[in-house]
Write a protein that holds these residues in place. Structure first.
Motif, mmCIF file in Angstrom:
data_model
loop_
_atom_site.group_PDB
_atom_site.id
_atom_site.type_symbol
_atom_site.label_atom_id
_atom_site.label_comp_id
_atom_site.label_asym_id
_atom_site.label_seq_id
_atom_site.Cartn_x
_atom_site.Cartn_y
_atom_site.Cartn_z
ATOM 1 N N LYS A 66 -16.709 -4.150 9.651
ATOM 2 C CA LYS A 66 -15.341 -4.601 9.526
ATOM 3 C C LYS A 66 -14.904 -6.326 9.955
ATOM 4 O O LYS A 66 -14.153 -6.794 9.196
ATOM 5 N N GLU A 68 -17.144 -8.491 9.904
ATOM 6 C CA GLU A 68 -17.659 -9.259 8.889
ATOM 7 C C GLU A 68 -16.731 -9.372 7.599
ATOM 8 O O GLU A 68 -16.649 -10.333 6.917
ATOM 9 N N ASN A 69 -16.185 -8.279 7.309
ATOM 10 C CA ASN A 69 -15.374 -8.089 6.004
ATOM 11 C C ASN A 69 -14.035 -8.860 6.174
ATOM 12 O O ASN A 69 -13.626 -9.716 5.362
ATOM 13 N N ASN A 70 -13.438 -9.123 7.466
ATOM 14 C CA ASN A 70 -12.270 -9.892 7.780
ATOM 15 C C ASN A 70 -12.602 -11.261 7.722
ATOM 16 O O ASN A 70 -11.855 -12.063 7.197
ATOM 17 N N ASN A 72 -14.726 -12.688 5.774
ATOM 18 C CA ASN A 72 -15.006 -12.993 4.538
ATOM 19 C C ASN A 72 -13.538 -13.165 3.878
ATOM 20 O O ASN A 72 -13.345 -13.840 2.912
ATOM 21 N N GLN A 73 -12.778 -12.338 4.180
ATOM 22 C CA GLN A 73 -11.233 -12.464 3.556
ATOM 23 C C GLN A 73 -10.387 -13.820 4.130
ATOM 24 O O GLN A 73 -10.042 -14.428 3.203
ATOM 25 N N VAL A 74 -10.829 -14.070 5.207
ATOM 26 C CA VAL A 74 -10.243 -15.417 5.804
ATOM 27 C C VAL A 74 -11.072 -16.724 5.014
ATOM 28 O O VAL A 74 -10.085 -17.604 4.767
ATOM 29 N N LYS A 76 -12.124 -16.595 2.027
ATOM 30 C CA LYS A 76 -11.784 -16.421 0.708
ATOM 31 C C LYS A 76 -10.235 -17.221 0.684
ATOM 32 O O LYS A 76 -9.973 -18.140 -0.221
ATOM 33 N N ILE A 77 -9.444 -16.978 1.505
ATOM 34 C CA ILE A 77 -8.202 -17.522 1.565
ATOM 35 C C ILE A 77 -8.230 -18.946 1.862
ATOM 36 O O ILE A 77 -7.398 -19.669 1.147
#
Length: 121
Positions: A66, A68-70, A72-74, A76-77
């Motif tokens: 989770k 690591e997923n967060n 990746n989201q940061v 991308k933003i």
């Protein structure tokens, strides 16, 4: 009669209340009386404890997934908006470094746990 891998029977005498206590313990742990006795005598990890350890490891692994997923989201933003300041980027990188160190320590601990479980089975 079909042999299911059981080699011998051992008859043991002990007080009825002790047997009842052991059966209650087995019921609570979700293991058989034979497993309780054998694992106790051979100093092995009980099956229920092994299940708890493996569930904990899985939970920890899911937690890091989770995170690591967060991350990746940061990323991308930040890539899309190009608005991340140098200070925020440095702080983010420090947190990433900490997470990486914690993940490495966790993996070392997991390796030790797996080797202990394997030795006690």
């Amino acid at each position: 009669m079909k042999n299911s891998g059981k080699e011998e029977r051992i008859f043991i005498r002990f007080q009825k209340h002790r047997k009842e206590n052991w059966k209650k313990l087995c019921s609570k742990k979700g293991i058989s009386l034979s497993s309780l006795i054998i694992d106790s005598v051979e100093s092995r990890i009980f099956d229920d404890e092994r299940r708890k350890i493996l569930a904990f490891i899985e939970k920890q692994d899911n937690l890091f997934a989770k995170i690591e997923n967060n991350i990746n989201q940061v990323a991308k933003i930040a890539n899309a908006e190009k608005l991340m300041s140098i200070e925020v980027l440095k702080a983010f990188n420090e947190k990433l470094k900490t997470i990486t160190e914690l993940k490495e320590k966790q993996n070392e601990i997991f390796i030790k746990i797996y080797s202990l479980i394997a030795r006690k089975t």
